[in-house]
Design a protein around this motif. Structure first.
Motif, PDB file in Angstrom:
ATOM      1  N   THR A 159       0.830  -1.209   0.000  1.00  0.00           N
ATOM      2  CA  THR A 159       0.000   0.000   0.000  1.00  0.00           C
ATOM      3  C   THR A 159       0.862   1.256   0.000  1.00  0.00           C
ATOM      4  N   LYS A 175      -5.514   2.859  -7.393  1.00  0.00           N
ATOM      5  CA  LYS A 175      -4.503   2.397  -6.440  1.00  0.00           C
ATOM      6  C   LYS A 175      -4.987   1.173  -5.672  1.00  0.00           C
ATOM      7  N   THR A 179      -2.879  -2.247  -5.457  1.00  0.00           N
ATOM      8  CA  THR A 179      -2.494  -2.770  -4.144  1.00  0.00           C
ATOM      9  C   THR A 179      -2.917  -4.225  -3.990  1.00  0.00           C
ATOM     10  N   THR A 183      -0.305  -7.538  -4.044  1.00  0.00           N
ATOM     11  CA  THR A 183      -0.327  -8.393  -2.851  1.00  0.00           C
ATOM     12  C   THR A 183      -0.598  -9.840  -3.244  1.00  0.00           C
TER      13      THR A 183
END
Length: 314
Positions: A159, A175, A179, A183
């Motif tokens: 993040t 975003k 993120t 991940t």
């Protein structure tokens, strides 16, 4: 002979799965009726089915509202243009709350992007370290260190990195999507990488000797000998990675409140209404069902690309 085949096919492919599902539903209904929570009785199959219908109805109502929203804008622009032909209207995007099915699409899109990126990294690296023991020795400690790291540990770091580096006035991707995707990539690539390396290292020596006799070039050797031989283990890794990717994504969406099924579950939990438990259970079943479909899709791809069509795949 045909009757025996038909009876065997029906028993294995239809009766046993249906019987298993019916037993599960019965145990679920009986067990759920005995569990009382702060939001009421734990939802059984009937309640979950009702909430499914409710979510379908909510989706349909939201689609009608969206259509009317754009229709009102078009009518307003048409009226302005009738008075002023030079007027150029702007259609604003609909900003209503995403429905359950839109959340499903968001999660699917994100998990496939993260899994695809992980595969693009893991397969070539796995082939490389499987062919070269020195590179394997150099990278193995790194693999073993990062392989068990939880998505809950990766998420804050990803993040912050995305927020710091992805700075633009006209972003192609949100975003939150990046993120979640990164991940997923960081957590799901390891089974594919390890299994690919093991499969490449275990290529039959007779095939390697054939490659030497034919004096195949390195790239031809990899394409014609190594990859076909390593496909079973490679796809075992891919299937494991896809399952991990799906689990990681749901957890990441819940923790980071990124759009998707994970956020839907968390929002319903926070909502705390009488319908929340039923809707969460619908999401749980949908998560499991989608995971099953993703695994079956990967199995179908494996059957298509595998050179050994007689191999039993499950």
């Amino acid at each position: 002979m045909f009757k025996e085949w038909l009876s065997g096919f029906s028993l294995k492919s239809i009766f046993f799965p249906v019987f298993g599902i019916l037993v599960f539903l019965l145990l679920w209904q009986v067990g759920a009726s005995k569990v009382h929570t702060s939001l009421g009785v734990f939802p059984g199959p009937v309640v979950v089915y009702q909430q499914w219908n409710s979510l379908v109805a909510d989706h349909q109502r939201e689609k009608v509202k969206e259509a009317k929203f754009y229709e009102r804008q078009e009518v307003r622009i048409a009226k302005r243009q009738a008075k002023d032909p030079s007027y150029v209207g702007t259609i604003r995007g609909y900003t209503g709350k995403p429905t359950f099915f839109e959340q499903i699409f968001t999660s699917l899109y994100t998990v496939l992007a993260g899994f695809g990126l992980a595969s693009l990294i893991a397969v070539p690296v796995g082939i490389l370290i499987g062919l070269n023991s020195s590179i394997y020795s150099a990278l193995n400690p790194i693999i073993q260190i990062f392989k068990p790291v939880s998505p809950l540990a990766w998420l804050p770091l990803v993040t912050m990195v995305v927020s710091a580096t992805y700075v633009t006035n006209d972003p192609m991707f949100s975003k939150s999507f990046l993120t979640s995707m990164f991940t997923v990539t960081l957590c799901c690539m390891w089974p594919t990488l390890v299994n690919t390396a093991v499969g490449v290292a275990a290529v039959d020596k007779d095939l390697l000797n054939v490659s030497k006799v034919l004096q195949l070039g390195w790239l031809t050797h990899v394409i014609k000998i190594v990859i076909p031989s390593a496909i079973p283990l490679m796809f075992t890794g891919l299937r494991l990675s896809l399952g991990i990717a799906w689990m990681v994504l749901i957890a990441a969406e819940m923790l980071a409140q990124n759009p998707g099924l994970g956020k839907f579950v968390w929002d319903e939990f926070q909502n705390g209404s009488s319908n929340s438990l039923g809707r969460i259970m619908v999401a749980v079943l949908m998560i499991g069902f989608i995971g099953f479909l993703l695994d079956r899709a990967m199995l179908t791809v494996q059957r298509f690309v595998s050179w050994d069509k007689s191999q039993v795949l499950r």
